[in-house]
Design a protein around this motif. Structure first.
Motif, short mmCIF file in Angstrom:
data_model
loop_
_atom_site.label_atom_id
_atom_site.label_comp_id
_atom_site.label_asym_id
_atom_site.label_seq_id
_atom_site.Cartn_x
_atom_site.Cartn_y
_atom_site.Cartn_z
N ASP A 48 0.82 -1.21 0.00
CA ASP A 48 0.00 0.00 0.00
C ASP A 48 0.86 1.27 0.00
O ASP A 48 1.87 1.34 0.69
CB ASP A 48 -0.89 -0.02 1.24
CG ASP A 48 -1.99 1.00 1.18
OD1 ASP A 48 -1.71 2.17 1.49
OD2 ASP A 48 -3.11 0.63 0.81
N SER A 50 0.34 3.99 1.40
CA SER A 50 0.35 4.69 2.68
C SER A 50 1.48 4.20 3.59
O SER A 50 1.72 4.76 4.64
CB SER A 50 -0.99 4.51 3.40
OG SER A 50 -1.18 3.16 3.75
N ASP A 51 2.20 3.17 3.16
CA ASP A 51 3.29 2.59 3.95
C ASP A 51 4.48 2.31 3.03
O ASP A 51 4.63 1.20 2.53
CB ASP A 51 2.80 1.30 4.62
CG ASP A 51 3.80 0.74 5.61
OD1 ASP A 51 4.75 1.46 5.99
OD2 ASP A 51 3.62 -0.43 6.01
N GLU A 73 0.70 12.93 1.22
CA GLU A 73 -0.28 11.99 1.76
C GLU A 73 -1.71 12.35 1.35
O GLU A 73 -2.57 11.47 1.26
CB GLU A 73 -0.18 11.89 3.27
CG GLU A 73 -0.44 13.18 4.01
CD GLU A 73 -0.14 13.05 5.49
OE1 GLU A 73 -0.29 11.95 6.04
OE2 GLU A 73 0.25 14.07 6.08
N ILE A 76 -2.82 10.34 -1.70
CA ILE A 76 -2.85 8.88 -1.58
C ILE A 76 -4.27 8.44 -1.23
O ILE A 76 -4.87 8.94 -0.30
CB ILE A 76 -1.87 8.38 -0.48
CG1 ILE A 76 -0.45 8.84 -0.77
CG2 ILE A 76 -1.96 6.88 -0.32
CD1 ILE A 76 0.15 8.27 -2.03
N TYR A 78 -6.90 5.32 -0.16
CA TYR A 78 -6.88 4.06 0.56
C TYR A 78 -6.72 2.90 -0.42
O TYR A 78 -7.45 2.79 -1.39
CB TYR A 78 -8.16 3.88 1.38
CG TYR A 78 -8.21 2.57 2.10
CD1 TYR A 78 -7.45 2.36 3.23
CD2 TYR A 78 -8.99 1.53 1.63
CE1 TYR A 78 -7.47 1.15 3.89
CE2 TYR A 78 -9.03 0.31 2.27
CZ TYR A 78 -8.26 0.13 3.41
OH TYR A 78 -8.29 -1.08 4.04
N CYS A 83 2.63 5.58 -5.24
CA CYS A 83 3.29 6.41 -4.24
C CYS A 83 3.80 7.69 -4.89
O CYS A 83 4.19 7.68 -6.06
CB CYS A 83 4.48 5.68 -3.64
SG CYS A 83 4.12 4.07 -2.94
#
Length: 117
Positions: A48, A50-51, A73, A76, A78, A83
């Motif tokens: 993902d 987000s990580d 962020e 981004i 869900y 990225c």
């Protein structure tokens, strides 16, 4: 990291931000560029956006003498795989060198060494 391309956030249209070369911007002596990429779980990277995985990102920062200036962020979604990172340096040559990874495949081999193909 795969599908590495330019990313152009709207903040680059702000007053005082100057485009000094293709995809490279400058503001008050700081040079920066943004890229978009996908991580590759098959190389030990996260799924993902987000990580973002520490490697190969940390290896890229060390190799090219740059640092992450912004994470975007707010761009981004869900579950997104795309990225976006902004890299910065006070030396434009570091940013130019970093941009050589555009369109390439970047990962860490089983021994943990950075590979750019």
């Amino acid at each position: 990291m795969k599908n590495i391309t330019d990313y152009y956030p709207s903040k680059y249209c702000a007053d005082g931000v100057n485009c000094v070369a293709a995809g490279i911007y400058e503001y008050e002596g700081l040079y920066f560029t943004s890229i978009s990429f996908e991580q590759e779980p098959e190389y030990g990277e996260h799924e993902d956006a987000s990580d973002i995985s520490q490697h190969p990102l940390e290896d890229i920062l060390n190799k090219f003498g740059v640092y992450v200036q912004d994470y975007f962020e707010y761009d981004i979604y869900y579950g997104s795989k795309q990225c976006h990172l902004e890299f910065a340096s006070t030396d434009i040559e570091n940013i130019k060198a970093l941009r050589t990874i555009l369109g390439r495949h970047v990962y860490c081999d089983p021994e943990g060494k950075l590979v750019i193909e």
